[in-house]
Design a protein around this motif. Structure first.
Motif, PDB file in Angstrom:
ATOM      1  N   LYS A 171     -18.147  -7.736  72.993  1.00  0.00           N
ATOM      2  CA  LYS A 171     -18.801  -6.712  73.801  1.00  0.00           C
ATOM      3  C   LYS A 171     -20.014  -6.124  73.062  1.00  0.00           C
ATOM      4  O   LYS A 171     -21.070  -5.898  73.664  1.00  0.00           O
ATOM      5  CB  LYS A 171     -17.775  -5.620  74.134  1.00  0.00           C
ATOM      6  N   ILE A 172     -19.854  -5.914  71.757  1.00  0.00           N
ATOM      7  CA  ILE A 172     -20.978  -5.373  70.974  1.00  0.00           C
ATOM      8  C   ILE A 172     -22.154  -6.358  71.042  1.00  0.00           C
ATOM      9  O   ILE A 172     -23.301  -5.985  71.317  1.00  0.00           O
ATOM     10  CB  ILE A 172     -20.574  -5.141  69.489  1.00  0.00           C
TER      11      ILE A 172
ATOM     12  N   LEU B 291     -11.531  -9.088  68.701  1.00  0.00           N
ATOM     13  CA  LEU B 291     -12.420 -10.159  69.134  1.00  0.00           C
ATOM     14  C   LEU B 291     -13.202  -9.730  70.388  1.00  0.00           C
ATOM     15  O   LEU B 291     -14.424  -9.928  70.465  1.00  0.00           O
ATOM     16  CB  LEU B 291     -11.574 -11.418  69.436  1.00  0.00           C
ATOM     17  N   ASP B 292     -12.498  -9.121  71.343  1.00  0.00           N
ATOM     18  CA  ASP B 292     -13.182  -8.662  72.565  1.00  0.00           C
ATOM     19  C   ASP B 292     -14.197  -7.559  72.251  1.00  0.00           C
ATOM     20  O   ASP B 292     -15.259  -7.488  72.870  1.00  0.00           O
ATOM     21  CB  ASP B 292     -12.152  -8.133  73.585  1.00  0.00           C
TER      22      ASP B 292
ATOM     23  N   LEU C 209     -15.565   0.905  64.971  1.00  0.00           N
ATOM     24  CA  LEU C 209     -16.442  -0.149  65.499  1.00  0.00           C
ATOM     25  C   LEU C 209     -17.488  -0.564  64.452  1.00  0.00           C
ATOM     26  O   LEU C 209     -17.770  -1.750  64.288  1.00  0.00           O
ATOM     27  CB  LEU C 209     -17.116   0.330  66.787  1.00  0.00           C
ATOM     28  N   TYR C 210     -18.019   0.429  63.704  1.00  0.00           N
ATOM     29  CA  TYR C 210     -18.970   0.086  62.632  1.00  0.00           C
ATOM     30  C   TYR C 210     -18.278  -0.780  61.566  1.00  0.00           C
ATOM     31  O   TYR C 210     -18.842  -1.722  61.045  1.00  0.00           O
ATOM     32  CB  TYR C 210     -19.549   1.350  61.989  1.00  0.00           C
ATOM     33  N   SER C 211     -16.999  -0.427  61.254  1.00  0.00           N
ATOM     34  CA  SER C 211     -16.294  -1.201  60.215  1.00  0.00           C
ATOM     35  C   SER C 211     -16.076  -2.645  60.681  1.00  0.00           C
ATOM     36  O   SER C 211     -16.141  -3.581  59.884  1.00  0.00           O
ATOM     37  CB  SER C 211     -14.969  -0.531  59.834  1.00  0.00           C
ATOM     38  N   LEU C 212     -15.865  -2.830  61.986  1.00  0.00           N
ATOM     39  CA  LEU C 212     -15.719  -4.199  62.506  1.00  0.00           C
ATOM     40  C   LEU C 212     -17.004  -4.996  62.303  1.00  0.00           C
ATOM     41  O   LEU C 212     -16.982  -6.161  61.916  1.00  0.00           O
ATOM     42  CB  LEU C 212     -15.442  -4.146  64.020  1.00  0.00           C
TER      43      LEU C 212
END
Ligand code: SAM
Length: 295
Positions: free
Chosen positions: A254-255, A249-250, A283-286
Motif C-alpha cells: 500500500k505504501i 506485506l499488504d 510504518l516508518y520502521s517497516l
C-alpha cells in the motif's frame, strides 16, 4: 466587517426574541462560565432549570437576576406547552441544568424537538461537558467515539448494553455515580476483559481533579483501595477483536502504491495510519526494515 467584529456584533445583538437558548454552565470550576453565557442569561425573560434553588445560587454569584422556572424529567411534558406559549409571545427562554450542557444526560431533548417542531429557533451557547472534557484528556483515540451516558439499571437492558459496549470498536464514554463505580468496573471487566484500556476522569475542572488508568483492572484496584468520591466519567478503549489485521506485506504494498500515485512517503504513511490501527512510527520502521527508498 471582519470576522472578529462579526462575532462582537452577534454578541451585542443577543438574545434574539422568540428563541430557545441552551446554555452550558460549569461542571465544577466557575471560571468556565463564559462571558457570552452570562450575558445571555442576564437578558432572557425566563430561565428554565432543573433545580431552581441550586441554579439561583450559581446565578446570584454572577449577579444574574432572571425569573427561574423548574424544568426536570418529572414535569417536562407539563412545562413544554407553557414554554412554547412564551416563545409564541416572542419571549426569550434559556434552558440550563445543574452542570454542563443541557440535553447531555440532562433534561432538554423533548423541549428542543418540540421547539423546532413549533417553528422556533434553538441556539446553543456552548460550555463545558464532562464527556468531551474526559475524552480529550484520556489519551485514547478520539477520531471516532460513542457516548453511552448512564447505563440502564434494569438487569436485562443493562446486560444487553454491556454486550454492545464490549464489542464497540470506537472509544466509549460512560457516566457513573461514585457508589456504583466498582460494580460497573466489575461488569466491564467480565464483558471486555481486565486488560481493556480504561481511563477514568474524576472531579474534572475541580480542585481534586484526577485521572486514573490505564486498564479496567488497574482502575478497579485503585478504587478498591481508594473509596470513590466525587464525579466520574469513564473513557473505555474500543474493542480490537473485529478489526482485521493488515499484514506487513499488504502495508508495504500500500505504501508503494500510494507513492507511485504521487504521494510523499510521509503523506502515504499518514493515510495508512488513519485507515489502520498502525502507528506512523511502526510504518516508518517497516520502510527501514524492508529498505524501501524513503523519499
Ligand atoms: N450535562 C452534563 C454534561 O454536559 O457533562 C452531564 C450531567 S449528568 C446528570 C452528571 C454526570 O456527568 C456525573 O454523574 C458524572 O458522571 C459526569 N460529570 C459531571 N461533572 C463531572 C466532573 N466534574 N468530573 C467528572 N465527571 C463529571
Amino acid at each position: 466587517m471582519d470576522s472578529k467584529n462579526d462575532c462582537l456584533s452577534k454578541k451585542q445583538s443577543e438574545p434574539i426574541p422568540g428563541v430557545l437558548y441552551l446554555v452550558g454552565t460549569p461542571i465544577g470550576n466557575l471560571g468556565d462560565f463564559s462571558p457570552r453565557a452570562r450575558h445571555l442569561l442576564s437578558n432572557v425573560s425566563v430561565i428554565a432549570c432543573e433545580d431552581t434553588r441550586y441554579s439561583r445560587q450559581l446565578l446570584e454569584k454572577f449577579q444574574i437576576k432572571a425569573k427561574l422556572v423548574s424544568f426536570h424529567k418529572f414535569n417536562t411534558y407539563e412545562r413544554i406547552p407553557k414554554l412554547l406559549k412564551l416563545l409564541n409571545q416572542n419571549e426569550i427562554i434559556a434552558l440550563i441544568t445543574d452542570a454542563g450542557l443541557p440535553n447531555i444526560s440532562d433534561p432538554g431533548e423533548e423541549l428542543v424537538s418540540a421547539t423546532i417542531a413549533a417553528g422556533h429557533k434553538v441556539i446553543c451557547i456552548p460550555g463545558p461537558c464532562a464527556a468531551t472534557t474526559a475524552l480529550v484528556a484520556s489519551g485514547l483515540p478520539t477520531k471516532r467515539f460513542a457516548f453511552e451516558g448512564f447505563l440502564p439499571s434494569k438487569a436485562k437492558e443493562r446486560k444487553s448494553i454491556l454486550k454492545i459496549i464490549s464489542q464497540e470498536e470506537r472509544t466509549t464514554i460512560i457516566y457513573e455515580s461514585p457508589h456504583k463505580l466498582l460494580k460497573l468496573l466489575e461488569e466491564l471487566s467480565v464483558v471486555c476483559g481486565k486488560e481493556r484500556p480504561l481511563q477514568v476522569a474524576r472531579e474534572l475542572t475541580k480542585l481534586h481533579e484526577e485521572q486514573v488508568g490505564s486498564t479496567i483492572d488497574e482502575v478497579f484496584r485503585h478504587f478498591s483501595e481508594n473509596k470513590p468520591r466525587g464525579e466520574f466519567t469513564l473513557v473505555l478503549g474500543g474493542s480490537q477483536k473485529n478489526i482485521a489485521k493488515t499484514s506487513d506485506l499488504d502495508l508495504i504494498k500500500k505504501i508503494k502504491y500510494l507513492r507511485e500515485s504521487g504521494l510523499s512517503t510521509s503523506n502515504a504513511i499518514k493515510v495508512i495510519a488513519g485507515e489502520t490501527e498502525c502507528s506512523k512510527n511502526y510504518l516508518y520502521s517497516l520502510i527501514h526494515e524492508k529498505n524501501i527508498n524513503n523519499s
